[in-house]
Every structure is written in C-alpha cells, then in structure tokens.
Design a protein around this motif. Structure first.
Motif, PDB file in Angstrom:
ATOM      1  N   TRP A 143       0.850  -1.210   0.000  1.00 50.74           N
ATOM      2  CA  TRP A 143       0.000   0.000   0.000  1.00 50.74           C
ATOM      3  C   TRP A 143       0.876   1.247   0.000  1.00 50.74           C
ATOM      4  N   ALA A 144       1.887   1.281   0.850  1.00 47.29           N
ATOM      5  CA  ALA A 144       2.776   2.455   0.921  1.00 47.29           C
ATOM      6  C   ALA A 144       3.528   2.642  -0.392  1.00 47.29           C
ATOM      7  N   MET A 145       3.969   1.572  -1.025  1.00 46.88           N
ATOM      8  CA  MET A 145       4.697   1.695  -2.284  1.00 46.88           C
ATOM      9  C   MET A 145       3.792   2.227  -3.403  1.00 46.88           C
ATOM     10  N   VAL A 146       2.537   1.818  -3.384  1.00 45.26           N
ATOM     11  CA  VAL A 146       1.599   2.235  -4.435  1.00 45.26           C
ATOM     12  C   VAL A 146       1.130   3.682  -4.211  1.00 45.26           C
ATOM     13  N   THR A 147       0.772   4.034  -2.973  1.00 48.10           N
ATOM     14  CA  THR A 147       0.197   5.358  -2.711  1.00 48.10           C
ATOM     15  C   THR A 147       1.243   6.418  -2.427  1.00 48.10           C
ATOM     16  N   LYS A 148       2.416   6.006  -1.978  1.00 46.62           N
ATOM     17  CA  LYS A 148       3.523   6.925  -1.655  1.00 46.62           C
ATOM     18  C   LYS A 148       3.063   8.128  -0.803  1.00 46.62           C
ATOM     19  N   PRO A 149       2.567   7.829   0.421  1.00 48.58           N
ATOM     20  CA  PRO A 149       2.128   8.944   1.275  1.00 48.58           C
ATOM     21  C   PRO A 149       3.290   9.857   1.638  1.00 48.58           C
ATOM     22  N   ALA A 150       2.987  11.128   1.797  1.00 43.83           N
ATOM     23  CA  ALA A 150       4.032  12.138   2.040  1.00 43.83           C
ATOM     24  C   ALA A 150       4.619  12.040   3.419  1.00 43.83           C
TER      25      ALA A 150
END
Length: 150
Positions: A143-150
């Motif tokens: 999820w983090a790799m796909v959405t790349k949250p700031a």
C-alpha cells in the motif's frame, strides 16, 4: 536500469507474498491430519521452500528496493521508503524468527513423537497467526509503495 530493478523488485515481492499465502490451504489441513509423519513432511517441505525460494525473494526484494532508491535518486527519508525498510525488517523477524522458529520446533517435535495431535494443531494455529500478521505487514508495505504517502 530503474525499470529492470522495479520489475525484479515486484516479482520478488510477488514470490514472497505468494509464499506466505500458500500456507493457508496447507497449514490448516496439516493440523487435521492424523499421521504425524504427514504433518512433519508438510513442515519439512515448507521449510525447504522457505530457504530455497522465499528467503532469496526476501533478500532480492530488499536489495532491489535499495537499488531503486539509489538509481531513482529518491532518498531514504521519505515515509513510504522508510516504511518499506522497517516493514521488511519486521516481516523478516516475524517470518524468520516467529513463524520459522516455531515451525522448525514443531517439525522436530513431530519427528521425535514428542507432541500429540491436539498440541500440534494448537501450535499450527499460532503459526497461522504469525503468517497473518506477516501478510498484514507486507500488504501495508505494498500500500505504501503504491500510494507513496508524504
């Protein structure tokens, strides 16, 4: 180079997650098997697959991830990259130490006849909790790799 690393990174994580998800149809059935030798055989097969297929996938995922940060000049300070690294370490501990250690011990106990079917099934349920925890960590990394949250 970046696209090649990204491809290998994604294939490695597919193998890693696939290795964990294979436990769902295998482990519960192993807990209900009456013959200790069959349960021990399933445990040995899982252990062999872990070392030959899944562990290299874990290492390759980590190496290619670091390579992607370097080649893509992304920087290790971004939250999604930090979570990828931290999550990988957590997954390695949960998978290698908790799941793997418990499974190896169970396999040895089954081989020596030191554990009855009911206790073996209880240990297998605990192993499945570790597998589920590990999958949740890995899915959060994806999820983090796909959405790349700031």
């Amino acid at each position: 180079m970046y696209n090649f690393l990204k491809f290998v990174h994604i294939v490695s994580i597919i193998i890693w997650i696939g290795g964990l998800t294979h436990a769902f149809p295998v482990e519960p059935s192993g807990g209900r098997l009456r013959q200790a030798g069959t349960r021990a055989g399933l445990g040995e097969q899982g252990g062999a697959l872990s070392m030959i297929v899944f562990m290299p996938a874990v290492v390759l995922t980590l190496i290619t991830g670091i390579g992607l940060v370097q080649v893509g000049r992304l920087g290790f300070g971004q939250i999604w990259i930090l979570w990828g690294i931290i999550g990988t370490i957590v997954s390695f501990i949960v998978g290698g130490v908790l799941t793997g250690g418990t499974a190896r011990k169970l396999g040895q106990q089954l081989a020596r006849g030191e554990i009855d079917a009911a206790r073996a099934a209880a240990v297998q349920r605990r192993i499945m909790v570790f597998v589920i925890l590990n999958l949740l960590v890995l899915f959060s990394i994806v999820w983090a790799m796909v959405t790349k949250p700031a």
